[in-house]
Write an enzyme that holds these catalytic residues in place. Sequence first.
Site, PDB file in Angstrom:
ATOM      1  N   HIS A  76     -20.250  18.480  23.944  1.00  0.00           N
ATOM      2  CA  HIS A  76     -20.952  18.973  22.755  1.00  0.00           C
ATOM      3  C   HIS A  76     -19.916  19.421  21.724  1.00  0.00           C
ATOM      4  O   HIS A  76     -18.953  20.105  22.079  1.00  0.00           O
ATOM      5  CB  HIS A  76     -21.868  20.137  23.145  1.00  0.00           C
ATOM      6  CG  HIS A  76     -22.655  20.653  21.994  1.00  0.00           C
ATOM      7  ND1 HIS A  76     -23.717  19.956  21.453  1.00  0.00           N
ATOM      8  CD2 HIS A  76     -22.504  21.762  21.230  1.00  0.00           C
ATOM      9  CE1 HIS A  76     -24.183  20.633  20.419  1.00  0.00           C
ATOM     10  NE2 HIS A  76     -23.475  21.731  20.261  1.00  0.00           N
ATOM     11  N   GLY A 102     -19.164   5.593  20.407  1.00  0.00           N
ATOM     12  CA  GLY A 102     -18.541   5.561  21.735  1.00  0.00           C
ATOM     13  C   GLY A 102     -17.057   5.896  21.763  1.00  0.00           C
ATOM     14  O   GLY A 102     -16.336   5.411  22.644  1.00  0.00           O
ATOM     15  N   GLU A 141     -12.182  16.471  21.644  1.00  0.00           N
ATOM     16  CA  GLU A 141     -13.175  16.018  22.626  1.00  0.00           C
ATOM     17  C   GLU A 141     -12.562  14.976  23.557  1.00  0.00           C
ATOM     18  O   GLU A 141     -12.761  15.010  24.771  1.00  0.00           O
ATOM     19  CB  GLU A 141     -14.386  15.398  21.910  1.00  0.00           C
ATOM     20  CG  GLU A 141     -15.251  16.384  21.179  1.00  0.00           C
ATOM     21  CD  GLU A 141     -16.507  15.736  20.606  1.00  0.00           C
ATOM     22  OE1 GLU A 141     -17.101  14.862  21.249  1.00  0.00           O
ATOM     23  OE2 GLU A 141     -16.894  16.113  19.489  1.00  0.00           O
ATOM     24  N   ASN A 166     -15.693   8.781  22.568  1.00  0.00           N
ATOM     25  CA  ASN A 166     -15.422   9.526  23.802  1.00  0.00           C
ATOM     26  C   ASN A 166     -15.376   8.579  24.994  1.00  0.00           C
ATOM     27  O   ASN A 166     -14.495   8.668  25.846  1.00  0.00           O
ATOM     28  CB  ASN A 166     -16.475  10.614  24.025  1.00  0.00           C
ATOM     29  CG  ASN A 166     -16.149  11.888  23.274  1.00  0.00           C
ATOM     30  OD1 ASN A 166     -15.208  12.601  23.620  1.00  0.00           O
ATOM     31  ND2 ASN A 166     -16.905  12.150  22.213  1.00  0.00           N
ATOM     32  N   ASN A 179     -21.875  16.576  30.040  1.00  0.00           N
ATOM     33  CA  ASN A 179     -22.080  16.248  28.622  1.00  0.00           C
ATOM     34  C   ASN A 179     -20.961  16.870  27.810  1.00  0.00           C
ATOM     35  O   ASN A 179     -20.341  17.845  28.230  1.00  0.00           O
ATOM     36  CB  ASN A 179     -23.415  16.846  28.167  1.00  0.00           C
ATOM     37  CG  ASN A 179     -23.714  16.583  26.697  1.00  0.00           C
ATOM     38  OD1 ASN A 179     -23.499  15.464  26.203  1.00  0.00           O
ATOM     39  ND2 ASN A 179     -24.181  17.581  25.987  1.00  0.00           N
TER      40      ASN A 179
END
Length: 205
Positions: free
Chosen positions: A114, A12, A179, A14, A112
């Site tokens: 990636h 977790g 990210e 992100n 999302n």
Amino acid sequence: MLNLGILISGQGSNMEAILKSIKSKKIHINPAIVISNKSDVRGIKIAQKLGIKTEIIQSKNFKGSRSDYDKKIISTLEKYGVTPKNGLVCLAGFMRIISPEFVKKYKNRIINIHPALLPAFPGLDAQKQAIKYGAKYSGCTVHFVDSGVDTGAIILQSIVKIRKGETEKTLSKLILKKEHETYSKAIKLFTENKIKISGRKTIII
Ligand code: GAR
């Protein structure tokens, strides 16, 4: 204000970066619920520490179809106000393919992240794929979720140079840092209504 639901499966990081951007008022969205398909993961503990409501919906040994499982996710999202009208769903290391019914219901409201520059290296182990292929650059992609695997309209991408001697582990770490910045930026754009979808492309206003 929009209600945010974050779906995770593991560490977790992100999710943590997103929740911290919300706490520091960089993003204006209500962090309504964090849902994990696994119990005892770091992400759940972090969310709880940050005072966010959490739910576990175990996917292991779930008796039923993918769509039955997703019905549980949808009803939980709705319970916390993350509706197709007033919600945003962020997949943040959620390692499950979601059903066409879920995608349809939350059309253009599920995003999302990636760990590669899509359309290169979709699916699992994207960092390993990039190294094995001999790519000189990789990075991350934030995209809308459609019914394919990592195929939805791209919102933002960030690039990372693959260095000499790079390993899956070192590349994952480099990409993860990107990210965290990129995901929060994309959510901010969404909340400010600055992402327009045109066919399979997005236009950032
Ligand atoms: C991230 O690298 C994310 O891009 C990846 O899993 C990691 C989760 O890390 N997601 C996928 O590969 C999805 N196809 P986190 O739990 O620390 O956010």
